[in-house]
Design a protein around this motif. Structure first.
Motif, PDB file in Angstrom:
ATOM      1  N   LYS A  30      64.346  -3.996  39.519  1.00 49.25           N
ATOM      2  CA  LYS A  30      64.413  -3.675  38.101  1.00 49.25           C
ATOM      3  C   LYS A  30      64.969  -2.276  37.870  1.00 49.25           C
ATOM      4  CE  LYS A  30      59.568  -2.145  38.009  1.00 49.25           C
ATOM      5  NZ  LYS A  30      58.228  -2.371  37.426  1.00 49.25           N
ATOM      6  N   PHE A  31      65.409  -1.637  38.960  1.00 45.89           N
ATOM      7  CA  PHE A  31      65.892  -0.269  38.854  1.00 45.89           C
ATOM      8  C   PHE A  31      67.419  -0.206  38.953  1.00 45.89           C
ATOM      9  CE2 PHE A  31      61.530   0.060  40.505  1.00 45.89           C
ATOM     10  CZ  PHE A  31      60.978   0.838  39.496  1.00 45.89           C
ATOM     11  N   LYS A  32      67.959   0.922  38.548  1.00 41.80           N
ATOM     12  CA  LYS A  32      69.405   1.100  38.553  1.00 41.80           C
ATOM     13  C   LYS A  32      69.945   1.220  39.975  1.00 41.80           C
ATOM     14  CE  LYS A  32      70.759   2.974  34.101  1.00 41.80           C
ATOM     15  NZ  LYS A  32      71.624   3.977  33.453  1.00 41.80           N
ATOM     16  N   LEU A  33      71.217   0.822  40.127  1.00 49.96           N
ATOM     17  CA  LEU A  33      71.952   1.022  41.371  1.00 49.96           C
ATOM     18  C   LEU A  33      73.035   2.057  41.111  1.00 49.96           C
ATOM     19  CD1 LEU A  33      72.501  -2.627  42.706  1.00 49.96           C
ATOM     20  CD2 LEU A  33      70.448  -1.203  42.777  1.00 49.96           C
ATOM     21  N   ALA A  34      73.067   3.080  41.956  1.00 50.52           N
ATOM     22  CA  ALA A  34      74.061   4.149  41.811  1.00 50.52           C
ATOM     23  C   ALA A  34      74.796   4.327  43.129  1.00 50.52           C
ATOM     24  CB  ALA A  34      73.390   5.461  41.391  1.00 50.52           C
ATOM     25  N   ILE A  35      76.028   4.809  43.046  1.00 52.73           N
ATOM     26  CA  ILE A  35      76.831   5.003  44.256  1.00 52.73           C
ATOM     27  C   ILE A  35      77.592   6.316  44.157  1.00 52.73           C
ATOM     28  CG2 ILE A  35      78.754   3.633  43.307  1.00 52.73           C
ATOM     29  CD1 ILE A  35      79.271   2.690  46.222  1.00 52.73           C
ATOM     30  N   LEU A  36      77.473   7.126  45.190  1.00 50.84           N
ATOM     31  CA  LEU A  36      78.310   8.318  45.342  1.00 50.84           C
ATOM     32  C   LEU A  36      79.627   7.836  45.930  1.00 50.84           C
ATOM     33  CD1 LEU A  36      75.628  10.663  46.952  1.00 50.84           C
ATOM     34  CD2 LEU A  36      76.461  10.803  44.602  1.00 50.84           C
ATOM     35  N   ASP A  55      75.450   0.323  38.573  1.00 51.13           N
ATOM     36  CA  ASP A  55      75.284   0.807  37.201  1.00 51.13           C
ATOM     37  C   ASP A  55      75.917   2.173  37.006  1.00 51.13           C
ATOM     38  OD1 ASP A  55      73.420  -1.380  36.298  1.00 51.13           O
ATOM     39  OD2 ASP A  55      72.186  -0.535  37.896  1.00 51.13           O
ATOM     40  N   ASP A  56      75.779   3.024  38.005  1.00 50.98           N
ATOM     41  CA  ASP A  56      76.286   4.394  37.893  1.00 50.98           C
ATOM     42  C   ASP A  56      77.261   4.687  39.032  1.00 50.98           C
ATOM     43  OD1 ASP A  56      74.668   4.752  35.699  1.00 50.98           O
ATOM     44  OD2 ASP A  56      73.066   5.754  36.819  1.00 50.98           O
ATOM     45  N   ILE A  57      78.474   5.057  38.669  1.00 51.87           N
ATOM     46  CA  ILE A  57      79.483   5.471  39.636  1.00 51.87           C
ATOM     47  C   ILE A  57      79.592   6.994  39.560  1.00 51.87           C
ATOM     48  CG2 ILE A  57      81.832   5.176  40.464  1.00 51.87           C
ATOM     49  CD1 ILE A  57      80.264   2.560  40.309  1.00 51.87           C
ATOM     50  N   ILE A  58      79.229   7.674  40.643  1.00 56.89           N
ATOM     51  CA  ILE A  58      79.232   9.134  40.660  1.00 56.89           C
ATOM     52  C   ILE A  58      80.348   9.600  41.581  1.00 56.89           C
ATOM     53  CG2 ILE A  58      77.864  11.194  41.161  1.00 56.89           C
ATOM     54  CD1 ILE A  58      75.360   9.299  40.852  1.00 56.89           C
ATOM     55  N   GLU A  59      81.439  10.082  41.002  1.00 57.51           N
ATOM     56  CA  GLU A  59      82.598  10.487  41.797  1.00 57.51           C
ATOM     57  C   GLU A  59      82.315  11.790  42.542  1.00 57.51           C
ATOM     58  OE1 GLU A  59      86.335  10.494  39.841  1.00 57.51           O
ATOM     59  OE2 GLU A  59      86.028   8.531  38.885  1.00 57.51           O
ATOM     60  N   ILE A  60      82.700  11.805  43.813  1.00 59.85           N
ATOM     61  CA  ILE A  60      82.436  12.979  44.657  1.00 59.85           C
ATOM     62  C   ILE A  60      83.710  13.475  45.343  1.00 59.85           C
ATOM     63  CG2 ILE A  60      80.020  12.412  45.080  1.00 59.85           C
ATOM     64  CD1 ILE A  60      80.960  11.207  47.782  1.00 59.85           C
ATOM     65  N   ASN A  61      84.862  13.174  44.754  1.00 58.09           N
ATOM     66  CA  ASN A  61      86.137  13.523  45.384  1.00 58.09           C
ATOM     67  C   ASN A  61      86.206  14.984  45.815  1.00 58.09           C
ATOM     68  OD1 ASN A  61      86.364  11.049  44.086  1.00 58.09           O
ATOM     69  ND2 ASN A  61      88.551  11.286  43.715  1.00 58.09           N
ATOM     70  N   ASP A  62      85.717  15.865  44.964  1.00 56.91           N
ATOM     71  CA  ASP A  62      85.814  17.304  45.241  1.00 56.91           C
ATOM     72  C   ASP A  62      84.488  17.906  45.686  1.00 56.91           C
ATOM     73  OD1 ASP A  62      88.528  17.331  44.429  1.00 56.91           O
ATOM     74  OD2 ASP A  62      87.892  17.461  42.325  1.00 56.91           O
ATOM     75  N   ASP A  63      83.506  17.046  45.940  1.00 59.88           N
ATOM     76  CA  ASP A  63      82.165  17.536  46.260  1.00 59.88           C
ATOM     77  C   ASP A  63      81.701  17.192  47.672  1.00 59.88           C
ATOM     78  OD1 ASP A  63      81.812  18.584  43.656  1.00 59.88           O
ATOM     79  OD2 ASP A  63      81.284  16.585  42.922  1.00 59.88           O
ATOM     80  N   LYS A  64      82.570  16.601  48.473  1.00 60.20           N
ATOM     81  CA  LYS A  64      82.150  16.176  49.808  1.00 60.20           C
ATOM     82  C   LYS A  64      81.765  17.387  50.671  1.00 60.20           C
ATOM     83  CE  LYS A  64      85.950  13.867  50.584  1.00 60.20           C
ATOM     84  NZ  LYS A  64      86.577  13.981  49.256  1.00 60.20           N
ATOM     85  N   ILE A  65      80.797  17.154  51.543  1.00 59.48           N
ATOM     86  CA  ILE A  65      80.274  18.214  52.411  1.00 59.48           C
ATOM     87  C   ILE A  65      80.449  17.776  53.856  1.00 59.48           C
ATOM     88  CG2 ILE A  65      78.273  19.642  52.963  1.00 59.48           C
ATOM     89  CD1 ILE A  65      77.133  18.845  50.221  1.00 59.48           C
ATOM     90  N   PHE A  66      80.972  18.665  54.686  1.00 63.41           N
ATOM     91  CA  PHE A  66      81.275  18.319  56.071  1.00 63.41           C
ATOM     92  C   PHE A  66      80.493  19.189  57.046  1.00 63.41           C
ATOM     93  CE2 PHE A  66      85.046  15.610  55.527  1.00 63.41           C
ATOM     94  CZ  PHE A  66      85.373  15.883  54.215  1.00 63.41           C
TER      95      PHE A  66
END
Length: 318
Positions: A30-36, A55-66
């Motif tokens: 019953k909860f939301k599904l989100a994806i980085l 439900d939520d698409i969270i773009e991380i193009n410039d936020d990736k951590i290596f």
């Protein structure tokens, strides 16, 4: 608001992310599904399929951590894991009160919704996770229950920049264990869940007697390692790979399956199994596993399939 969150940073894991979402939906969450999501490395075709399920698409193009690529390569031999440190962004997702994080190569067999209530009083400096297989005594970072908090994110990020010794394996699992478990950081703590919440079927421990005894206690299967079900093909002789293919075949149109697997083995498209089964409760799990012939799939590992041989030399030790 609570949410399930996964991470997708390249096209090769798209089938896994789609099956994960379908399994969560089939189990009645019953909860939301989100994806980085790194949209710069995932095709528009795949993004459209993802948007239908998440439900939520969270773009991380410039936020990736290596992590340092040479460090991950030297310690694990898999340089592609350097970018998995990006998953620590989940501690920044303060739009959610509580998060269950799942790697894209996991499949829940039962609903996990009860964990949100069970750990409602969890502190942001605590991580709920299952132990990794074997030794050392650490948790597997492919399935975690966390509470987002920017200060915890900042602590993890700052700690990750303090040199090689911040991660025993050079990747995210080593780092997160150092932060929450192995080092004495005040207030930071690992809350242990049973192994059945993050069962890895490709390890030495998962022999046929253990599978037979604990089969219906398994909440989540995690396909660790470089070989994933969608890369392996369906006819592997293991029930858990067949289960992944069943969800994939039952829930996606053939045109989408062909497109997703165009550069990968396609024999999974022809997996024969009863349709309509979800993995919602023990009854449906039993039905699905019965259709997959658990007894025939009991030999999980390649060395269990060797033909019997007679001894070539016998020593008298009396």
């Amino acid at each position: 608001m609570n949410a399930y969150v996964t991470l997708l940073i390249n096209e090769s894991y798209v089938p896994g992310a789609l099956v994960l979402a379908k399994a969560l939906r089939n189990n009645g969450t019953k909860f939301k599904l989100a994806i980085l999501l790194d949209t710069s490395t995932v095709s528009a075709y795949s993004q459209n399929l993802i948007k239908e399920l998440y439900d939520d698409i969270i773009e991380i193009n410039d936020d990736k951590i290596f992590m340092p690529v040479d460090l991950v390569t030297r310690k694990l031999g898999r340089p592609q894991l350097a970018v998995t440190l990006t998953k620590i962004l989940i501690w920044q997702l303060v739009q959610y009160k509580h998060i269950i994080y799942l790697d894209a190569d996991t499949v829940p067999l039962k609903s996990l919704d009860h964990l949100f209530e069970r750990f409602a009083s969890q502190k942001p400096t605590e991580v709920v996770a299952s132990p990794d297989i074997g030794w050392p005594d650490v948790f597997n970072s492919g399935f975690m229950v966390i509470k987002p908090d920017p200060s915890v994110y900042a602590f993890i990020k700052n700690y990750s920049e303090q040199g090689e010794m911040v991660s025993y394996d050079g990747a995210d699992q080593g780092l997160l264990n150092e932060v929450f478990h192995l080092q004495d950081h005040e207030g930071y703590n690992w809350i242990r869940l049973p192994f059945v919440y993050n069962m890895t079927p490709s390890t030495l421990y998962q022999n046929s007697p253990a599978i037979e005894r604990f089969l219906y206690d398994i909440h989540l299967v995690h396909f660790v390692g470089a070989i994933k079900p969608w890369l392996y093909g369906s006819q592997t002789g293991t029930m858990f790979h067949d289960m992944w293919w069943k969800i994939f075949n039952d829930n996606f149109l053939e045109v989408d399956r062909v497109k997703l697997l165009s550069q990968k083995p396609k024999d999974g498209l022809n997996l024969k199994s009863s349709s309509g089964s979800t993995f919602t409760d023990t009854t449906s799990i039993a039905s699905a596993f019965s259709a997959l012939n658990v007894e025939e799939a009991a030999k999980v590992f390649p060395w269990e399939h060797r033909d019997p041989v007679s001894a070539t030399r016998v020593f008298d030790l009396t």
